[in-house]
Design an enzyme around this catalytic site. Sequence first.
Site, mmCIF file in Angstrom:
data_model
loop_
_atom_site.group_PDB
_atom_site.id
_atom_site.type_symbol
_atom_site.label_atom_id
_atom_site.label_comp_id
_atom_site.label_asym_id
_atom_site.label_seq_id
_atom_site.Cartn_x
_atom_site.Cartn_y
_atom_site.Cartn_z
ATOM 1 C CD GLU A 153 -3.203 -0.933 0.056
ATOM 2 O OE1 GLU A 153 -2.342 -0.029 -0.555
ATOM 3 O OE2 GLU A 153 -3.636 -2.557 0.227
ATOM 4 C CG ASP A 206 -5.430 -7.823 -7.770
ATOM 5 O OD1 ASP A 206 -4.814 -7.837 -6.781
ATOM 6 O OD2 ASP A 206 -6.491 -7.064 -7.630
ATOM 7 C CD GLU A 255 -14.859 -5.894 -1.647
ATOM 8 O OE1 GLU A 255 -13.930 -6.215 -1.444
ATOM 9 O OE2 GLU A 255 -14.649 -5.739 -2.410
ATOM 10 C CD GLU A 305 -10.346 -2.699 -8.410
ATOM 11 O OE1 GLU A 305 -9.208 -2.592 -7.724
ATOM 12 O OE2 GLU A 305 -11.973 -2.449 -8.100
ATOM 13 C CB THR A 330 -1.501 -1.529 -9.163
ATOM 14 O OG1 THR A 330 -3.161 -1.783 -9.469
ATOM 15 C CG2 THR A 330 -1.302 -1.326 -8.135
#
Length: 578
Positions: free
Chosen positions: A121, A261, A354, A375, A465
């Site tokens: 993060e 991912d 989710e 996304e 990302t």
Amino acid sequence: MRDMKPRIEFLITLILIISQGLIFRVLAEGVTFEEAKQLRDEVSGMFYHAFNGYMDHAFPRDELKPLSCEGEDTLGGYALTLIDSLDTLALLGDKDRFTSSVEWISKNLRFDINKTVSLFETTIRILGGLLSAHLIASDYSTGMQIPSYDDELLHLAEDLARRLLPAFDTPTGIPFGSVNLLHGVDENESKITSTAGGGTLTLEFGVLSRLTNDPIFEQVTKNAVRGIWARRSKINLVGAHIDVFTGEWTQKDAGIGTSIDSFYEYLLKAYILFGDEEFLYIFQEAYGAAMHYLFHDPWYVEVNMNSAALVWPLFNSLQAFWPGLQVLAGDIDPAIRTHTAFFSVWKRYGFTPEGFNLASFSVQHGQKSYPLRPELIESTYWLYKATRDPRYLDVGRDIVSSLQYGARCTCGYCHIADVEFHKQEDHMESFFLAETVKYLWLLFDLAAGPDNLVENGSYKYIFSTEGHLLPMTPRISLAHEHCLYFGAYCKNSNFRPGSFILKYGHQTNSSRFQRGVGSTSYVTQYGFQKSTTSGIIKGLCPGLSHEQMYGLSYVASPDMVSEDEPPIDQVDKGAGQI
């Protein structure tokens, strides 16, 4: 349990057949040109509602609690949302707010603090945010250059990255998941990390290496990718969690969603941004395996990484990035089908939960929330950019409506705790400003006649990302080239039009792209085929590292090379001249 597998697969197939009839009836009426401009302006207003709410009620804490209008520290206590929002401010053309934000960060931010932070993060949000803003603030061509700026954000980024380096000190090269910014890795730190956590660091660290001329950052992150890929299964699948000391997989579920991912994402994007063919090779192998074992057209499932046995028939909301990645890879047709399926879930609930169970075709228990994820919107933008199909503007309009009527709250936008009842939760992730509204704004600006640095700027951009803008500047993307300048003609007088062929062509199964915005090769039936395309190559000199510039390898075409023409590897490698 073994007897249940055929039943589950039958149910999935049956549901897919039924859902196909529903999916293609969910499209809204077409968005007009004028409405696209209005929607673009509405999305801009959404950004400022949330950004001003953060600045007025939460700054300099990390994130906003939009219902109670308070701040909270969720990462390191260093104005996370402001840093994550910097390049969105620049994209919107807000030079005053961008300048004042950069100046505040330059004067007040410091990382010599006793905080243990997530490597993943911190890299994608803080390091990526600082690097993107630095590249914008220091470049006249962006229209956002700050005259008084003196690389302060770059220095902060380098300081932060050096504090993250101890995480990579493991036997496998795969980093720990967390690190203390003052003391390094704690002796009791968990040795288990996710595949995405260890394999989604190459863009930010690689850009930093090229800006500072210090290869260590790029080296450690590339070694981490190699460490993960070296432990893939015999069928080229990777699991979700791994022990960074032993290299043993602790969770062997393979998928394209949670915990994995962005590992796939950064393989392709690192190749596009840096031209490193090793990343392309790994992506080709990994993508081919994913499409063979995980793809149940149009959905994706989770399987055991070794046997490919079905583990979990689940649509995970993080999977929604995949169609956008397929656009970059040039595999458009399955991207369209999968995006349509994913959006049908949004239409059913107004948001994507989710988890959505593909066997029961219902929200997965315990995974009912929607934390403002970007996304699906990201993939919508890329598919519209690739196809200009107006259905994707309809999708964007529906998403705006859902956010405005279901998520908007007093000081910003709220998490949705339960997509079935649209219950709001008092939290707003920084990525809402870094990604969610950014991709929505880009979508409608593209339709309205783009006027922004991504579409009209001097460089092509790769999105990290976290949605941060990383430009393909010569210093970043041509780091290993040796021509004196781009546009030089080849020095060898024997070089003729048509004397080179492309090893990896640009042709895709649905459309043509240039490197950086589209395909890197021809994808068909989940494999990359080599094609041959002849033509003059201007500005490229034989013997140079062309793949570093375009991700292409050039070989002499035998029928066009005369007997007295020297082999390519013997051609003078001097700089080109006019």
